[in-house]
Design an enzyme around this catalytic site. Structure first.
Site, PDB file in Angstrom:
ATOM      1  N   SER A 121      -9.733  -9.831  26.692  1.00  0.00           N
ATOM      2  CA  SER A 121      -9.505 -11.479  27.188  1.00  0.00           C
ATOM      3  C   SER A 121      -8.472 -12.022  26.481  1.00  0.00           C
ATOM      4  O   SER A 121      -7.985 -12.901  27.106  1.00  0.00           O
ATOM      5  CB  SER A 121     -10.893 -12.040  26.884  1.00  0.00           C
ATOM      6  N   HIS A 142      -8.807  -7.777  34.166  1.00  0.00           N
ATOM      7  CA  HIS A 142      -9.524  -8.509  33.326  1.00  0.00           C
ATOM      8  C   HIS A 142     -10.435  -9.175  34.541  1.00  0.00           C
ATOM      9  O   HIS A 142     -10.213 -10.084  35.131  1.00  0.00           O
ATOM     10  CB  HIS A 142      -8.876  -9.992  32.620  1.00  0.00           C
ATOM     11  N   GLU A 154      -8.003 -10.902  36.736  1.00  0.00           N
ATOM     12  CA  GLU A 154      -6.566 -11.002  36.381  1.00  0.00           C
ATOM     13  C   GLU A 154      -5.964  -9.547  36.188  1.00  0.00           C
ATOM     14  O   GLU A 154      -6.529  -8.965  35.232  1.00  0.00           O
ATOM     15  CB  GLU A 154      -6.659 -12.004  35.078  1.00  0.00           C
ATOM     16  N   ASN A 192      -8.771 -17.774  30.558  1.00  0.00           N
ATOM     17  CA  ASN A 192      -9.039 -18.327  29.039  1.00  0.00           C
ATOM     18  C   ASN A 192      -8.296 -19.046  28.277  1.00  0.00           C
ATOM     19  O   ASN A 192      -8.980 -19.973  27.484  1.00  0.00           O
ATOM     20  CB  ASN A 192      -9.380 -16.539  28.450  1.00  0.00           C
TER      21      ASN A 192
HETATM   22  N1  LIG Z   1     -18.355 -11.537  27.404  1.00  0.00           N
HETATM   23  C1  LIG Z   1     -17.451 -12.087  28.455  1.00  0.00           C
HETATM   24  O1  LIG Z   1     -17.876 -12.978  29.054  1.00  0.00           O
HETATM   25  C2  LIG Z   1     -16.198 -11.479  28.718  1.00  0.00           C
HETATM   26  C3  LIG Z   1     -15.609 -11.716  30.141  1.00  0.00           C
HETATM   27  C4  LIG Z   1     -14.265 -10.782  30.425  1.00  0.00           C
HETATM   28  C5  LIG Z   1     -13.964  -9.894  29.271  1.00  0.00           C
HETATM   29  N2  LIG Z   1     -14.474  -9.789  28.282  1.00  0.00           N
HETATM   30  C6  LIG Z   1     -13.885  -8.657  27.290  1.00  0.00           C
HETATM   31  O2  LIG Z   1     -14.538  -7.306  27.460  1.00  0.00           O
HETATM   32  C7  LIG Z   1     -14.633  -6.616  26.447  1.00  0.00           C
HETATM   33  C8  LIG Z   1     -16.291  -6.493  26.169  1.00  0.00           C
HETATM   34  O3  LIG Z   1     -16.985  -7.591  25.785  1.00  0.00           O
HETATM   35  P1  LIG Z   1     -18.365  -7.899  25.800  1.00  0.00           P
HETATM   36  O4  LIG Z   1     -18.575  -9.111  25.923  1.00  0.00           O
HETATM   37  O5  LIG Z   1     -18.883  -7.009  27.002  1.00  0.00           O
HETATM   38  O6  LIG Z   1     -18.909  -6.966  24.497  1.00  0.00           O
HETATM   39  P2  LIG Z   1     -20.344  -6.584  24.300  1.00  0.00           P
HETATM   40  O7  LIG Z   1     -20.375  -6.661  22.668  1.00  0.00           O
HETATM   41  O8  LIG Z   1     -21.420  -7.247  24.967  1.00  0.00           O
HETATM   42  O9  LIG Z   1     -20.290  -5.067  24.660  1.00  0.00           O
HETATM   43  C9  LIG Z   1     -19.396  -3.982  23.856  1.00  0.00           C
HETATM   44  C10 LIG Z   1     -19.931  -2.674  24.237  1.00  0.00           C
HETATM   45  O10 LIG Z   1     -19.209  -1.613  23.689  1.00  0.00           O
HETATM   46  C11 LIG Z   1     -19.845  -0.662  23.035  1.00  0.00           C
HETATM   47  N3  LIG Z   1     -18.746   0.106  22.101  1.00  0.00           N
HETATM   48  C12 LIG Z   1     -18.563  -0.262  20.797  1.00  0.00           C
HETATM   49  N4  LIG Z   1     -17.761   0.657  20.391  1.00  0.00           N
HETATM   50  C13 LIG Z   1     -17.750   1.860  21.273  1.00  0.00           C
HETATM   51  C14 LIG Z   1     -16.658   2.742  21.466  1.00  0.00           C
HETATM   52  N5  LIG Z   1     -16.273   3.310  20.257  1.00  0.00           N
HETATM   53  N6  LIG Z   1     -17.146   3.713  22.385  1.00  0.00           N
HETATM   54  C15 LIG Z   1     -17.905   3.286  23.599  1.00  0.00           C
HETATM   55  N7  LIG Z   1     -18.426   2.158  23.476  1.00  0.00           N
HETATM   56  C16 LIG Z   1     -18.479   1.172  22.251  1.00  0.00           C
HETATM   57  C17 LIG Z   1     -21.108  -1.405  22.240  1.00  0.00           C
HETATM   58  O11 LIG Z   1     -21.879  -0.447  21.992  1.00  0.00           O
HETATM   59  C18 LIG Z   1     -21.265  -2.567  23.367  1.00  0.00           C
HETATM   60  O12 LIG Z   1     -22.541  -2.057  24.190  1.00  0.00           O
HETATM   61  C19 LIG Z   1     -13.911  -7.698  25.136  1.00  0.00           C
HETATM   62  O13 LIG Z   1     -12.674  -7.015  25.349  1.00  0.00           O
HETATM   63  C20 LIG Z   1     -13.949  -8.990  25.988  1.00  0.00           C
HETATM   64  O14 LIG Z   1     -12.989  -9.635  25.458  1.00  0.00           O
HETATM   65  C21 LIG Z   1     -15.666 -10.336  27.796  1.00  0.00           C
END
Ligand SMILES: NC(=O)c1ccc[n+]([C@@H]2O[C@H](COP(=O)([O-])OP(=O)(O)OC[C@H]3O[C@@H](n4cnc5c(N)ncnc54)[C@H](O)[C@@H]3O)[C@@H](O)[C@H]2O)c1
Length: 596
Positions: A121, A142, A154, A192
């Site tokens: 993000s 994204h 995005e 964002n």
């Molecule tokens: N939460 C949101 O609203 C949102 C929206 C758009 C983008 N994002 C982006 O998406 C990405 C993920 O965010 P999220 O909110 O889903 O995080 P999250 O913490 O909910 O999930 C992350 C997952 O990655 C896994 N993980 C960690 N290390 C790993 C590895 N080495 N190999 C495989 N899996 C691994 C974890 O076990 C976890 O299940 C981030 O870059 C975030 O910025 C988040």
């Protein structure tokens, strides 16, 4: 011919990853879904199952389609399972070093032609890409939360991303039924960058006890038509993820203090209050992962008795003023059964006001929303006057005269002399400090702000502003009155912009700055906020409706009160106002409205 993507890998099955898996599998693409451990894999699988079961229960997905969807997903622990996919999307936590390590590993495991994408993000896609030997095949894709629902994607190209990779990914987004906007690699991209300053500001309001979480969320939903309030959205995003995004944006985005994560956020993350995913964040949820909010110790009691606790009895209401707001407010009180004394300046104004109220009530009858008898009863409850003396026996006065401090002060001084003791005195000011008006009377404890939105008979929100001198009884009375009007009264402190304008206008101003910097177009920015965040209007559409001059005036006040450099009005906004491009009312604002 666009590249065929028959198998896609998703790394990390948390909040975003599980949703991204669903998007691909729903659209007939085979998915290899990988996690770091067996328990994490199970959690990801459970999230997918819950989401698709919900879709079946809501009739949005056939049972057979759900089963086919699940068959398309292959779950595995570790990146090795991704050796033959066509595209990988990484969705692990928002840490640069973690993402770089994963990309280096993906580069080793995946076929040379595989496209490697990050769902980051806020981190630099460029910095992630250089961890591989194929930066020209690295791109940002994204998705928005929840990925199966939000239409926007995005697409982030770096200076070295190959044009055909961008084109292939754009075509893939279309195949997934998404709308894509393609942009360069800048912190926060479009949505964002515009969203997180607003979210952080809302958290600061909670931290400083400026307003309660329910009131902030209700204000933005009811005042701006947003699908959810900022704090509920923080819980959906995940407070840990939101913290990382803010932290990165602060460091990458020019150290704008508005992106410096509010300390409360860090404390909540440390305490394990991560939002929906951990079952508790700003709100408490039925269980981890559930969207269902349950009451907790901070939940206000919603009973009528609680609402009226300490409130004074109000039967007769005086409304002073004869403009748009006063007209609407007279109507609202009369329809709700209050006896209303309307005071205008002079017989002529009073007669015009009477006609305006009558016309508006008649419209309700014509549209079938109001019975004739109820219209007549409402009109029968209003007495029309041109002198303030008639306010001697009212229980509440609502002032809606011209937005000039000297006029309002003089009025409050007069009310002080005329009104009986114990009356609640309310001002509808949208920009003046309520305390200035309150101190013009000798009873500041009885003075509140009652900020109605235009048109008052329609808008469901009222901001109840308490100054540092307002008594709890006066606040309770104002809130109870709002409830009897069928409106939600949200209580906040006496600061410029109250809740809604303080949160809304800096975001609009940021959108103008983004346009001014030529990062994107007005159309794409509007698209991004509507399709990525579910806003009813994009910022430029809204600015043209509100009026650029109005937006500039509000933004100037916010800036002058808080001296926050990030609140300085966008030069482009000032220039457009100087040029007379004020929005729809001038037939030209950010867009040309002359042909409409
Ligand atoms: N939460 C949101 O609203 C949102 C929206 C758009 C983008 N994002 C982006 O998406 C990405 C993920 O965010 P999220 O909110 O889903 O995080 P999250 O913490 O909910 O999930 C992350 C997952 O990655 C896994 N993980 C960690 N290390 C790993 C590895 N080495 N190999 C495989 N899996 C691994 C974890 O076990 C976890 O299940 C981030 O870059 C975030 O910025 C988040």
């Amino acid at each position: 011919m666009a590249r065929e993507f028959s198998t896609v890998g998703v790394v990390g099955l948390g909040t975003m990853g599980a949703g991204i898996v669903e998007v691909f599998a729903r659209n007939g693409v085979d998915v290899v879904a990988v996690e770091i451990s067996e328990p994490a894999l199970e959690r990801g699988r459970a999230t997918l199952t819950r989401s698709t079961d919900r879709a079946v229960a809501k009739g949005k997905l056939a049972v057979a389609d759900r089963d086919a969807l699940h068959e398309r997903v292959h779950f595995a622990v570790g990146l090795d399972a991704l050796h033959s996919v066509d595209l990988v999307i990484e969705a692990v936590p928002e840490h640069l070093d973690l993402k770089q390590r994963i990309f280096a590993e993906l580069d080793r495991v995946c076929r040379p032609e595989t496209i490697l994408a990050t769902n980051t993000s806020s981190l630099s896609v460029t910095e992630i890409s250089v961890a591989t030997t194929r930066p020209n095949q690295v791109i940002g894709i994204h998705f928005f939360n929840p990925a199966p629902v939000m239409k926007l994607v995005e697409v982030v190209r770096t200076v070295v991303t190959a044009p055909e990779v961008v084109a292939d990914v754009e075509a893939l987004c279309t195949r997934l039924g998404k709308v894509d906007v393609t942009i360069n690699d800048r912190a926060g991209f479009i949505a964002n960058a515009l969203l997180f300053g607003y979210l952080n500001h809302a958290v600061a309001m909670v931290e400083s006890h400026y307003a309660a979480r329910e009131d902030i969320d209700a204000a933005m939903k009811l005042g701006c038509g947003l699908p959810m309030g900022p704090l509920a959205l923080m819980d959906l995003i995940g407070l840990d993820t939101a913290y990382e995004i803010l932290d990165t944006m602060y460091r990458r985005g020019g150290r704008d203090r508005r992106h410096a994560p509010v300390p409360l956020l860090k404390q909540m993350v440390t305490a394990g209050l991560l939002g929906r995913k951990s079952g508790r964040g700003f709100y408490t949820y039925e269980r981890p992962g559930s969207p269902v909010v349950v009451p907790d110790e901070a939940t206000p009691l919603a009973t009528d008795a609680a609402l009226a606790d300490g409130a004074r009895a109000i039967a007769k209401v005086g409304v002073v003023g004869s403009g748009t707001m006063a007209t609407g407010i007279v109507e609202v009180f009369a329809k709700a059964g209050y006896e209303v004394v309307s005071v205008a300046r002079g017989q002529e104004k009073s007669a015009t006001l009477r006609e305006a109220v009558r016309t508006s009530l008649n419209k309700g009858v014509v549209r079938g929303r109001l019975a004739e008898a109820d219209r007549d009863a409402a009109l029968g409850r209003i007495s029309w006057s041109a002198t303030l003396d008639r306010l001697a026996d009212v229980d509440l006065v609502v002032e809606a005269v011209v937005e000039e401090l000297s006029v309002k002060k003089a009025l409050f001084a007069s009310l002080d002399e005329i009104c009986k003791p114990g009356v609640v005195l309310a001002t509808t000011t949208s920009s003046l400090p309520v305390i200035d008006v309150a101190m013009a009377s000798h009873r500041p404890a009885d003075v509140v702000g009652l900020h109605f939105f235009n048109p008052a008979p329609v808008m469901p929100l009222v901001e109840v502003v308490r100054t540092i001198r307002t008594s709890p009884e006066a606040t309770a009375t104002a809130r109870a009155v709002c409830a009897t009007l069928g409106k939600t009264g949200v209580v906040c402190g006496d600061r410029s912009g109250f809740i809604v304008n303080a949160l809304l206008f800096p975001y609009l101003n940021d959108a103008v700055k983004m346009l001014e910097a030529s990062y994107s177009t007005a159309d794409d920015i509007d698209h991004a906020m509507k399709l990525g965040c579910g806003y009813p209007m994009g910022p430029f559409e809204l600015l043209d409706v509100v009026g650029l001059d109005v937006a500039l005036a509000i933004q100037r006040e916010l800036y002058l009160e808080l001296r926050e450099p990030g609140f300085a009005p966008a030069p482009l906004l000032e220039h457009l106002v100087t040029a007379g491009y004020l929005g729809r009312k001038a037939r030209r604002g950010f867009r040309d409205h002359s042909h409409r």
